[in-house]
Write a protein that holds these residues in place. Sequence first.
Motif, PDB file in Angstrom:
ATOM      1  N   SER A 238       0.849  -1.190   0.000  1.00 59.62           N
ATOM      2  CA  SER A 238       0.000   0.000   0.000  1.00 59.62           C
ATOM      3  C   SER A 238       0.879   1.232   0.000  1.00 59.62           C
ATOM      4  O   SER A 238       2.088   1.160   0.246  1.00 59.62           O
ATOM      5  CB  SER A 238      -0.955  -0.005   1.203  1.00 59.62           C
ATOM      6  OG  SER A 238      -0.233  -0.120   2.414  1.00 59.62           O
ATOM      7  N   ASN A 243      -5.022   3.377   2.326  1.00 55.26           N
ATOM      8  CA  ASN A 243      -5.150   2.038   1.733  1.00 55.26           C
ATOM      9  C   ASN A 243      -4.227   1.016   2.393  1.00 55.26           C
ATOM     10  O   ASN A 243      -3.900  -0.009   1.816  1.00 55.26           O
ATOM     11  CB  ASN A 243      -4.915   2.080   0.219  1.00 55.26           C
ATOM     12  CG  ASN A 243      -3.492   2.470  -0.157  1.00 55.26           C
ATOM     13  OD1 ASN A 243      -2.633   2.625   0.699  1.00 55.26           O
ATOM     14  ND2 ASN A 243      -3.248   2.632  -1.448  1.00 55.26           N
ATOM     15  N   ASP A 264      -8.917  -5.243   4.682  1.00 49.84           N
ATOM     16  CA  ASP A 264      -9.621  -5.381   3.411  1.00 49.84           C
ATOM     17  C   ASP A 264     -10.288  -6.732   3.221  1.00 49.84           C
ATOM     18  O   ASP A 264     -10.978  -6.942   2.227  1.00 49.84           O
ATOM     19  CB  ASP A 264      -8.656  -5.130   2.253  1.00 49.84           C
ATOM     20  CG  ASP A 264      -8.193  -3.679   2.205  1.00 49.84           C
ATOM     21  OD1 ASP A 264      -8.879  -2.817   2.790  1.00 49.84           O
ATOM     22  OD2 ASP A 264      -7.151  -3.413   1.579  1.00 49.84           O
TER      23      ASP A 264
END
Length: 320
Positions: A238, A243, A264
């Motif tokens: 990332s 993120n 995620d």
Amino acid sequence: MPMATAMRRIRRTLVTAGAAAALALGGTAGTASPAAAAAAAPRSLDACGVRTATSVFHKGGIPLLDWRENMEFDGRGTLWVSHVTGHRVEGYAPDGTLRASFPVSGPGGIRRGPDGMMYVNYGVNPLTPAGGVVRFDPTAAAPRPEKVVGGLSGINGLAIDPEGNLYVSRELATGVLKIRPDGTKDEEWTRGADVFGTNGLEIVGDQLYASVLTDTSSPVVRIPLKDPARHTAVTRLSSNLLNSKFLDDLTRFHGDLVVASFRDGELIRVDPDTGRSCTLVTGLRMPTSVRVPRGFGAYDDGRTLFVVEASGRIVKVTVG
């Protein structure tokens, strides 16, 4: 661990990850060659392009409150699972039957040692000073944990080399702990392995691979067992806090590494030689550990991965 404590742990991890960004930019994963640096550059991940199917091996309960943190196969037909919020270690048969369950305070990383014993971290909570490692005999009718080493804090993942040395990750500290088979600490080795915020650990040959939880670039790091100061980033998954993957445990699978992204709900496949990475599985619920079955009935087909989650589920993934 009460629900409020579990939520505080997640919030504390998110805050620490932001604070650790400066450390990540400062090169905590070591100095890499130009080729390795290029491989370690942040990138968006594509799908791996291989068919996968998921099914539930064991249903979960209340997310976070039913948090299963780690797992390992003993090679004799039992899957051992660390139920961190339930403060117990569970043993499951290939048909999903619960074979054994016994108390361990805040169990985390669990691995099979070269002596056939199972080793498990306890006190897995950054606020708990009374952590350490216990072991138990997986063949016993009623397994009883015995202490190997105590006085460890903020620990999480575990790996064991063929000589019986233990390697313990620390979420909010610098240095992977190395503990000799006699329970003494190898302080010099730990000073060399000066990576901050490690989580999952996996030994492949003479290399220790570690996922890093609190670095916002989400690196996977290679630490040579014989020269830990020469650690390097294999890849960075990332580019910023928004993120960040919040990487958890990882395992070897067909020559690659597969690492769980807690945030995620993904399994990410990483080539340890080139750093090339892709998303293997999506749609998981806070995955915390991934392992390849060993000595577990029909699941030893070379195509299966097992995953435990903070949702409480144990999930089976078929690849290809």
